[in-house]
Design a protein around this motif. Structure first.
Motif, PDB file in Angstrom:
ATOM      1  N   LYS A  61      13.738  60.981   4.305  1.00 34.83           N
ATOM      2  CA  LYS A  61      13.257  62.044   3.409  1.00 34.83           C
ATOM      3  C   LYS A  61      13.315  63.423   4.092  1.00 34.83           C
ATOM      4  O   LYS A  61      13.897  64.360   3.540  1.00 34.83           O
ATOM      5  CB  LYS A  61      11.815  61.749   2.952  1.00 34.83           C
ATOM      6  CG  LYS A  61      11.688  60.472   2.122  1.00 34.83           C
ATOM      7  CD  LYS A  61      10.307  60.323   1.508  1.00 34.83           C
ATOM      8  CE  LYS A  61       9.189  60.206   2.516  1.00 34.83           C
ATOM      9  NZ  LYS A  61       9.247  58.981   3.331  1.00 34.83           N
ATOM     10  N   THR A  62      12.712  63.523   5.261  1.00 34.94           N
ATOM     11  CA  THR A  62      12.682  64.825   5.946  1.00 34.94           C
ATOM     12  C   THR A  62      14.077  65.228   6.407  1.00 34.94           C
ATOM     13  O   THR A  62      14.453  66.401   6.329  1.00 34.94           O
ATOM     14  CB  THR A  62      11.732  64.765   7.160  1.00 34.94           C
ATOM     15  OG1 THR A  62      10.583  64.025   6.789  1.00 34.94           O
ATOM     16  CG2 THR A  62      11.312  66.146   7.586  1.00 34.94           C
TER      17      THR A  62
ATOM     18  N   ARG B 193      15.961  68.679   5.383  1.00 32.86           N
ATOM     19  CA  ARG B 193      16.489  69.673   6.330  1.00 32.86           C
ATOM     20  C   ARG B 193      17.974  69.948   6.091  1.00 32.86           C
ATOM     21  O   ARG B 193      18.427  71.085   6.219  1.00 32.86           O
ATOM     22  CB  ARG B 193      16.263  69.194   7.764  1.00 32.86           C
ATOM     23  CG  ARG B 193      14.789  69.244   8.130  1.00 32.86           C
ATOM     24  CD  ARG B 193      14.553  68.829   9.554  1.00 32.86           C
ATOM     25  NE  ARG B 193      13.119  68.807   9.826  1.00 32.86           N
ATOM     26  CZ  ARG B 193      12.543  68.006  10.707  1.00 32.86           C
ATOM     27  NH1 ARG B 193      13.288  67.174  11.415  1.00 32.86           N
ATOM     28  NH2 ARG B 193      11.251  68.042  10.894  1.00 32.86           N
TER      29      ARG B 193
ATOM     30  N   GLU C 111       7.929  74.555   7.369  1.00 34.35           N
ATOM     31  CA  GLU C 111       7.627  73.125   7.276  1.00 34.35           C
ATOM     32  C   GLU C 111       6.147  72.940   7.471  1.00 34.35           C
ATOM     33  O   GLU C 111       5.572  73.427   8.437  1.00 34.35           O
ATOM     34  CB  GLU C 111       8.387  72.350   8.357  1.00 34.35           C
ATOM     35  CG  GLU C 111       9.779  71.971   7.927  1.00 34.35           C
ATOM     36  CD  GLU C 111      10.385  70.863   8.783  1.00 34.35           C
ATOM     37  OE1 GLU C 111       9.713  69.837   8.999  1.00 34.35           O
ATOM     38  OE2 GLU C 111      11.527  71.050   9.239  1.00 34.35           O
TER      39      GLU C 111
ATOM     40  N   ASP D  55       2.966  70.104   7.500  1.00 37.84           N
ATOM     41  CA  ASP D  55       2.503  68.727   7.434  1.00 37.84           C
ATOM     42  C   ASP D  55       1.177  68.736   6.683  1.00 37.84           C
ATOM     43  O   ASP D  55       0.149  69.144   7.227  1.00 37.84           O
ATOM     44  CB  ASP D  55       2.322  68.176   8.849  1.00 37.84           C
ATOM     45  CG  ASP D  55       1.774  66.758   8.827  1.00 37.84           C
ATOM     46  OD1 ASP D  55       1.755  66.157   7.724  1.00 37.84           O
ATOM     47  OD2 ASP D  55       1.361  66.269   9.885  1.00 37.84           O
TER      48      ASP D  55
ATOM     49  N   ILE E 252       9.087  73.015   3.075  1.00 37.98           N
ATOM     50  CA  ILE E 252       9.134  71.549   3.147  1.00 37.98           C
ATOM     51  C   ILE E 252       7.703  71.086   3.398  1.00 37.98           C
ATOM     52  O   ILE E 252       7.122  71.380   4.443  1.00 37.98           O
ATOM     53  CB  ILE E 252      10.064  71.081   4.286  1.00 37.98           C
ATOM     54  CG1 ILE E 252      11.495  71.607   4.053  1.00 37.98           C
ATOM     55  CG2 ILE E 252      10.065  69.553   4.378  1.00 37.98           C
ATOM     56  CD1 ILE E 252      12.452  71.335   5.206  1.00 37.98           C
TER      57      ILE E 252
ATOM     58  N   ASP F  98       5.468  68.030   3.907  1.00 39.63           N
ATOM     59  CA  ASP F  98       5.505  66.598   4.196  1.00 39.63           C
ATOM     60  C   ASP F  98       4.135  65.979   3.891  1.00 39.63           C
ATOM     61  O   ASP F  98       3.118  66.654   4.006  1.00 39.63           O
ATOM     62  CB  ASP F  98       5.862  66.400   5.677  1.00 39.63           C
ATOM     63  CG  ASP F  98       6.527  65.060   5.893  1.00 39.63           C
ATOM     64  OD1 ASP F  98       6.856  64.378   4.903  1.00 39.63           O
ATOM     65  OD2 ASP F  98       6.727  64.696   7.073  1.00 39.63           O
TER      66      ASP F  98
END
Ligand SMILES: [Zn+2]
Length: 364
Positions: free
Chosen positions: A48-49, A53, A91, A93, A124, A126
């Motif tokens: 997924k990540t 990217r 990004e 988390d 992004i 996550d």
């Protein structure tokens, strides 16, 4: 450096599996039909990540021709993103930034500010399911009225925890576990790139232990490769991997299909003498019977193995009734549960063998 990081795919073409996702995204890139928010769901460590990217670079690559979908990975934009110094790529988390303040400060404020050099500002996020309710509400507002040239890529292992209001604002992609044959091909490629020599049964063991999770498989392979430059076979790898014995599993299957309990009992006891891990052995046996079940049920494509292997197993599947196959799977499932707890570890397997041969097809 770990294999997982060293060989992290840099192109869509290098991503293992997830064919329909790659194709859809690449087509959208070429046709300039990308939406402003994507939701990638699926088990951990299946790409997924990595996909997020690559997509981030593809939309920002300055050298990409309009009919191409892969990033060049060499232009200034690609390099800045690869080296984690692109200010326009953020990004987050969500597991460690669950609160609404974080969403306001890091996402909303940043999304409203102009871009710092790249064509698209990309967020992004996550583990997005970890956000608090108020954080989700704040995120929803910006997804409803996204600023121009902003791309959101949300990723989650727990789709059911993502509010429907958020999910419905995104184009959703469900990432799958990596199929055994895809995983096997990937591991063999890495072994080649590392110029090492690993036997097929060791590779198969890693494929089975990692259960479709690429990072686990590459981490196990990395540990095995450290063993040296000589041929790494199951005897060498057993210090790292709980090794079964696929050859013995095949012998056992053959004996059971022939309703030859005596041979089957001898095979198990030979295994003990050779220090085979019985819980792995039972798991391998069950996995083997599962493939026969899938073949019998008309779904050989779910088996994921080489053509010659599939042919052999198709022949075996034709030699046993569904009733007996299901009964054997039942007996070995019990054995798998018990093998760890019995003072004589082979006893549950011996019981399974005897039960499997007690009622042959003629009696059913
Ligand atoms: Zn580029």
């Amino acid at each position: 450096m770990s294999l997982y990081r060293k060989y992290r795919p840099l192109l869509f073409a290098d991503i293992a599996g997830q064919e329909h996702i790659k194709q859809t995204l690449q087509r959208a890139i070429v046709r300039n039909e990308l939406v402003h928010a994507y939701l990638f769901s699926g088990p951990r460590a299946v790409g997924k990540t990595t996909t997020a990217r690559i997509l981030t670079r593809a939309v920002n690559c300055a050298a990409r021709a309009s009919d191409q979908s892969e990033p060049c990975n060499r232009c200034d934009a690609c390099m800045a993103i690869l080296e984690n110094r692109a200010l326009d790529v953020i990004e987050i988390d969500a597991a460690s930034h669950t609160g609404v303040d974080n969403v306001r400060d890091t996402i909303i404020a940043a999304a409203r500010v102009g871009r710092a050099g790249l064509a698209k500002k990309v967020f992004i996020i996550d583990e997005v399911h970890m956000l608090s309710t108020s954080a989700f509400n704040a995120l929803l507002k910006i997804l409803e009225e996204p600023p121009a040239q902003v791309l959101f890529i949300l990723a989650t292992t727990e789709l059911h925890k993502v509010p429907a209001t958020i999910a419905s604002r995104c184009q959703r992609f469900d990432f799958k576990r990596i199929a055994p044959d895809v995983m096997r091909a990937r591991l063999k490629r890495l072994i080649g790139l590392e110029k090492k020599n690993v036997t097929d049964d060791v590779v198969d063991t890693i494929v089975r232990l990692s259960d479709g999770c690429l990072r686990d498989a590459e981490s196990l392979l990395g540990q095995v490769l450290v063993l040296g430059d000589k041929k790494i076979d199951r005897d060498a790898a057993c210090v790292i991997l709980p090794i079964g014995n696929l050859a013995a599993v095949k012998d056992l299957i053959a004996a059971l299909l022939a309703v030859d309990g005596a041979s089957a009992l001898r095979i198990i006891n030979d295994c003990i003498e050779r220090d085979c891990d019985l819980s792995v052995f039972t798991a391998d046996t069950l996995e083997y019977f599962r493939t026969l079940l899938l073949i019998q049920s008309g779904t050989p494509e779910l088996v994921g193995m080489s053509e010659s292997e599939l042919r052999e197993r198709t022949g075996q599947a034709a030699r046993i009734t569904s009733e007996r196959l299901l009964a054997i799977i039942g007996h070995f499932s019990v054995a798998q549960r018990d093998v760890r707890y019995f003072s004589i570890p082979q006893l549950p397997i011996e019981v399974a063998i005897v039960k499997s041969c007690l009622y042959t097809d003629a009696h059913q």
